[in-house]
Design a protein around this motif. Structure first.
Motif, short mmCIF file in Angstrom:
data_model
loop_
_atom_site.label_atom_id
_atom_site.label_comp_id
_atom_site.label_asym_id
_atom_site.label_seq_id
_atom_site.Cartn_x
_atom_site.Cartn_y
_atom_site.Cartn_z
N ALA A 152 30.27 33.11 43.52
CA ALA A 152 31.23 32.04 43.23
C ALA A 152 31.07 30.88 44.20
CB ALA A 152 32.66 32.59 43.29
N LEU A 153 30.82 31.19 45.47
CA LEU A 153 30.59 30.12 46.45
C LEU A 153 29.32 29.35 46.14
CD1 LEU A 153 31.54 31.95 49.76
CD2 LEU A 153 32.72 30.00 48.78
N LEU A 154 28.27 30.06 45.77
CA LEU A 154 27.03 29.39 45.42
C LEU A 154 27.22 28.48 44.21
CD1 LEU A 154 24.42 32.25 45.94
CD2 LEU A 154 24.64 30.16 47.27
N ALA A 199 37.74 29.83 42.47
CA ALA A 199 37.66 30.56 41.21
C ALA A 199 39.01 30.52 40.50
CB ALA A 199 37.25 32.02 41.46
N PRO A 200 39.03 30.27 39.19
CA PRO A 200 40.32 30.19 38.47
C PRO A 200 41.15 31.47 38.57
CG PRO A 200 38.53 29.34 37.12
CD PRO A 200 37.89 29.98 38.31
N LEU A 207 39.13 33.28 52.96
CA LEU A 207 38.51 31.97 53.06
C LEU A 207 37.47 31.77 51.96
CD1 LEU A 207 38.01 29.35 54.72
CD2 LEU A 207 36.31 30.65 56.02
N SER A 208 36.67 32.80 51.71
CA SER A 208 35.65 32.69 50.67
C SER A 208 36.27 32.50 49.30
CB SER A 208 34.77 33.95 50.68
OG SER A 208 34.17 34.14 51.95
N LEU A 209 37.32 33.27 49.02
CA LEU A 209 37.99 33.13 47.73
C LEU A 209 38.61 31.74 47.57
CD1 LEU A 209 39.74 36.62 47.58
CD2 LEU A 209 37.88 35.83 46.11
N GLU A 210 39.16 31.21 48.66
CA GLU A 210 39.77 29.89 48.58
C GLU A 210 38.71 28.81 48.40
OE1 GLU A 210 42.92 27.01 48.77
OE2 GLU A 210 42.80 29.14 48.27
N TRP A 211 37.63 28.91 49.13
CA TRP A 211 36.56 27.92 49.01
C TRP A 211 35.84 28.00 47.67
CZ3 TRP A 211 33.90 27.96 54.52
CH2 TRP A 211 34.59 27.07 55.34
N THR A 270 48.24 40.01 46.82
CA THR A 270 49.02 39.53 45.67
C THR A 270 48.15 38.87 44.61
OG1 THR A 270 49.44 37.41 46.81
CG2 THR A 270 51.06 39.17 47.11
N ASN A 271 46.84 39.09 44.69
CA ASN A 271 45.94 38.48 43.71
C ASN A 271 45.42 39.49 42.69
OD1 ASN A 271 44.42 36.14 42.78
ND2 ASN A 271 42.62 37.29 43.43
N GLY A 272 45.93 40.70 42.69
CA GLY A 272 45.46 41.69 41.73
C GLY A 272 45.85 43.08 42.17
#
Length: 914
Positions: free
Chosen positions: A507-509, A444-445, A437-441, A95-97
């Motif tokens: 994005a995580l970095l 990113a807007p 998990l990576s996207l949540e951490w 549901t994010n794209g």
């Protein structure tokens, strides 16, 4: 980003009548078929059938009989809890794209990158291929249990011949049926799946009704051979109808031998069998390319399917525990047929679930393979799978997958492979959880899924649960799958992949670097943790490549910034000329293999641009503290791009995102005698500006003459040592005695020591030259210097040389640095002093260890040579009119010395404390 569609660009904003229109349905390049499957047919039906599989008919008794009702419910809750965590992650990503074809592979690869996504996608594809073969072989075995010539059941018809060849023939015929349905497209598959769903639902309904409608009965069990091959008396299981005593007896666990394998059962083995039958939650997501609205259909359909199957499993567990004694449950896993009002309907359900599971696996595998081939991650190996029909059906991928399934069928029994298939599924599920998990951490807007019933806690728990289940089901398969994933990821990394997908690692970095930069407080800086943070100003990198690498060695884990000033005025230009240059400079950093950032600016003059970079380069506590410049002389610039192996080889232009050759991105070196962008006056002024800003300064001369980066003692009898010479005295204003050990002198020692820590300079020996006055006794000052070096943990040879007999020997101690060039003495006397200092340094460069003061200029030609010389850089004169004279003295001082670094330090950098 040109090669990857943005989700916002996957739709035309307005149709002819103002309505939103999709560009194409399958998310593939033009020519793909429009999406046509609904949520129910595209997601709910295949997911339900995959999660039921053959377990719902043949393993209910196995689970309840061995584990008991309470542990069976606990197993079911744990299994569905693990699956639900992954479902939440799938719903969030979907549901994010815009979700294109490939299902789980598409979600993972577009989040974790092509290396991880491609490796897991290939493993997920192989899992579906093997899963299809396992389902077909299970179907063959189920058919032969009833109709086979060697059937041992009490109701076997014994009409079909058996054996390896016959079993392979039956499996191949069924595979041809399944492959034909999938080859003809998703529409026929959806209709076939719906028909199968009706058959399975009818069969389950008959079973549920039978639990209520059928009265108590004794059910004959398959006879077991007795000792010495004798037959045992017939045994019976009991269907008691709803009976509280039966329920009470079935509450607790009663693990026993599995009558089909003879293995002793336990919690882990029973749980693994139950979980194996529930790992079909991605069946709907795999059809993402054919769904009308995948962002809505995948989460809604998957949740409905999971809830429905969970309810059915719980209901069957309760009904079996209430009505069947433990003997029946443990000794006849197919007891549904024995208690059914119409037994053939149960057989139809068993065959329909197995057939639907094989169809779901095959069509899911083909969609994953088509997505892998379209992304061109594995080159020509998967190229045939790109072919699609006019309607957009990837029939070539179906045939490709059909052939692999046929090869797997040749293996015959696949009991061990079934565990491997489940482990591969779990790897994919863990990767989906990790992606979410990576996207949540990353915070990113643009990660704002409309499905919000998840958090990083659920994602992390999902990853841990999947990994735990992998090792619980099969430790060997789990370890092997992780090793295979690593090897595939390494292969894809070496081959290179698309750079336009976006990497969540970046994005995580960014998120972590920003957080820790805020915590890097400059007010807590301490000298014992000082490290050089360099700003190297480069005009044209063609002539500065050796200096660029030398500065990389000097940074010692600190900040390293390549700065460049483009001359111009933004007011008179249509656009900023600096921004397009960043790509070329970043390519330069990659090819030169240095760990540097790039900072470019536009300014009317180089001096002003240098001021800009000195002030604004870096961020927070990571800002340059040392300015590095090439020396300003009349030496003709060299083009090191032509001789350096890293730049003489052509760039790989076949790979996506590759840049043109660097030779086309930077102008050729300045021709001798042509005008310069920087005048001698501005050059010295830039040095003075840096010192005013409390920055250390390093001027590098003749860096192009540096020896090979990896210095060594050579081989055989021709081995040769190298020295790094340090002169921590201002040779243009000698003061005599040990008083020279000031901040600047210690900075020279620190920089030379740092260079010696670099592996390429380990073989070089550090020499420090101690200058004595004409009336000083040798030995005393050397002892004090050795004591200081011992405190600073610096290993070096100390050599005394006599200096100061000529002009300048009696300069007062209170004079400011630079007063010699500011003094009223003539230029001839200053030039003589510089030539004398130059001769002294050159004389010592050719001398080996143990030499005394003075010595011939040539030295011992067979002894060690000086690879690099560190000299004290005097502070520029206060009067700008004397800048040209100051630069001329530096040129005389360093003439013919080989690679030389003129260094002036203004900040304390050494510490004797712990």
């Amino acid at each position: 980003m040109a090669s990857e569609s943005s989700p916002l660009l996957a739709y035309r904003l307005l149709g002819e009548e103002g309505t939103a229109l999709p560009l194409n349905g399958a998310g593939a390049p033009g020519g793909a078929s429009p999406r046509k499957l609904s949520t129910f047919l595209g997601v709910v039906v295949p997911t339900v059938l995959s999660m039921f599989s053959i377990v719902v008919f043949l393993r209910i008794g196995f689970v309840v009989g061995h584990a008991g009702l309470l542990q069976a419910l606990a197993m079911l809750l744990v299994a569905y809890f693990i699956l639900a965590l992954t479902v939440l992650s799938v719903c969030a990503i979907a549901t994010n794209g815009a979700v294109q074809g490939g299902g789980a592979y598409f979600m993972i690869s577009r989040t974790l990158g092509p290396e991880v996504g491609g490796s897991i996608g290939l493993m997920f594809y192989l899992a579906n291929v093997c899963g299809c073969a396992v389902s077909l072989l299970g179907l063959v075995e189920s058919v032969l249990d009833v109709f086979g010539a060697d059937a041992t059941g009490p109701s076997g018809l014994r009409v079909l011949p058996q054996g390896y060849g016959w079993n392979l023939l039956y499996g191949s015929l069924l595979l041809g049926l399944v492959g034909g349905v999938c080859t003809l497209g998703a529409g026929l598959y959806a209709r076939a799946s719906f028909l199968t769903f009706l058959l399975v639902s009818g069969s389950l309904a008959s079973v549920l009704i039978s639990f209520v409608a059928v009265g108590p009965r004794d059910i004959p069990l398959t006879p077991r051979p007795g000792p010495n091959g004798s037959s045992l008396p017939p045994r019976f299981g009991h269907f008691t109808g709803f009976n509280s005593s039966t329920l009470k007896d079935n509450l607790a666990a009663g693990y026993a031998e599995d009558y089909t394998t003879g293995a002793m059962m336990n919690f882990a083995s029973v749980f693994a069998v139950l979980f194996n039958g529930c790992t079909g939650i991605m069946a709907g997501a795999n059809m993402s390319g054919e769904l009308k609205d995948p962002s809505r259909a995948i989460p809604l359909g998957t949740i409905v399917a999971v809830a429905y199957t969970f309810f059915v499993y719980v209901l069957l567990f309760f009904l079996s525990s209430f009505t069947c004694d433990r003997t029946l449950l443990q000794e006849d896993y197919g007891f549904f047929r024995a208690i059914s009002l119409w037994p053939p309907l149960v057989l139809i359900g068993i065959y329909a679930t197995a057939l639907s599971a094989s169809m779901s696996s095959l069509i899911g595998a083909s969609r994953i393979l088509h997505a892998l081939a379209r992304d061109d991650l594995f080159g020509v190996i998967l190229a045939p799978a790109k072919v699609v029909s006019r309607g957009g059906n990837p029939w070539a991928a179906v045939l490709y997958s059909w052939g692999l399934v046929q090869l797997v069928l040749l293996a015959g029994k696949l009991n061990t492979l079934a565990a491997v298939v489940t482990v591969f599924y779990l790897v994919a599920y863990a990767a989906v959880d990790l992606s979410c998990l990576s996207l949540e951490w990353a915070s990113a807007p643009n990660f704002r899924p409309t499905f919000s019933l998840f958090s990083w806690h659920t994602c992390l728990l999902g990853v841990a649960s999947c990994l735990l289940m992998m090792f619980l089901i099969s430790p060997g398969a789990a370890g092997g799958s992780l090793l295979l994933m690593g090897l595939l990821a390494a292969l894809l990394t070496a081959r290179g992949g698309p750079s336009s997908w976006g990497y969540v690692s970046q994005a995580l970095l960014f998120h972590q670097v920003r957080k820790y930069l805020l915590r890097l407080d400059v007010r807590k800086d301490h000298v014992k943790f000082w490290r050089p943070q360099l700003l190297l100003l480069v005009g044209n990198p063609r002539g500065a490549l050796p200096l660029l690498r030398l500065a990389n060695q000097l940074k010692k884990g600190g900040l390293y910034v390549l700065g460049h000033v483009t001359l111009g005025d933004l007011d008179s230009l249509p656009s900023d000329p600096v921004q397009p240059q960043y790509g070329a400079w970043l390519s330069l950093v990659d090819r030169a293999q240095v760990k540097a950032f790039v900072d470019l600016t536009l300014s009317p003059s180089v001096r002003q641009g240098a001021q800009h970079l000195l002030r604004i380069s870096g961020l927070g506590g990571m800002k340059p503290n040392t300015l590095v410049l090439g020396f300003y002389d009349d030496a003709p610039p060299q083009d090191h791009f032509l001789t350096d192996p890293a730049f003489s080889e052509p760039a790989d232009s076949t790979r996506e995102g590759s840049s043109p050759a660097l030779s086309t991105l930077f102008p050729p070196p300045r021709a001798p005698g042509s005008p310069r962008a920087l005048s001698p006056q501005d050059y010295v002024a830039t040095v003075a500006d840096a010192l005013k800003m409390n920055k250390n300064v390093v001027l590098a001369r003749a860096s192009g003459a540096l020896p090979p980066e990896r210095l060594s003692r050579g081989s055989g009898g021709t081995s040769q040592l190298h020295h790094v010479d340090v002169w921590p005295l201002n040779l243009l204003r000698p003061r005599g005695g040990p008083g020279y050990v000031d901040v600047c002198g210690l900075f020279l020692l620190q920089m030379a020591t740092i260079l010696g820590m670099v592996p390429a300079w380990h073989s070089a020996r550090l020499r420090i030259f101690l200058c004595l006055g004409p009336r000083e006794a040798p030995g005393a000052a050397e002892g004090r210097l050795r004591a200081l070096l011992s405190q600073l943990r610096i290993r070096a040879e100390v050599q005394e040389v006599v200096w100061g007999e000529g002009a300048g020997a009696g300069e007062p101690e209170a004079e400011e640095e630079g007063d010699f060039v500011n003094s009223g003495r003539g230029d001839v006397e200053a030039e003589a002093l510089a030539r004398s200092a130059n001769a002294l340094v050159r004389a010592q460069q050719g001398r080996g260890t143990g030499g005394g003061p003075g010595g011939p200029e040539g030295g011992d030609t067979e002894g060690p040579t000086t690879a690099l010389t560190f000299l004290y850089l005097p502070r520029p004169p206060a009067d700008p009119a004397r800048y040209p004279r100051y630069l001329a003295l530096l040129e005389t001082l360093t003439r013919d010395l080989g690679p030389t670094l003129l260094v002036h330090g203004v900040t304390p950098v050494t510490c004797t404390d712990l």
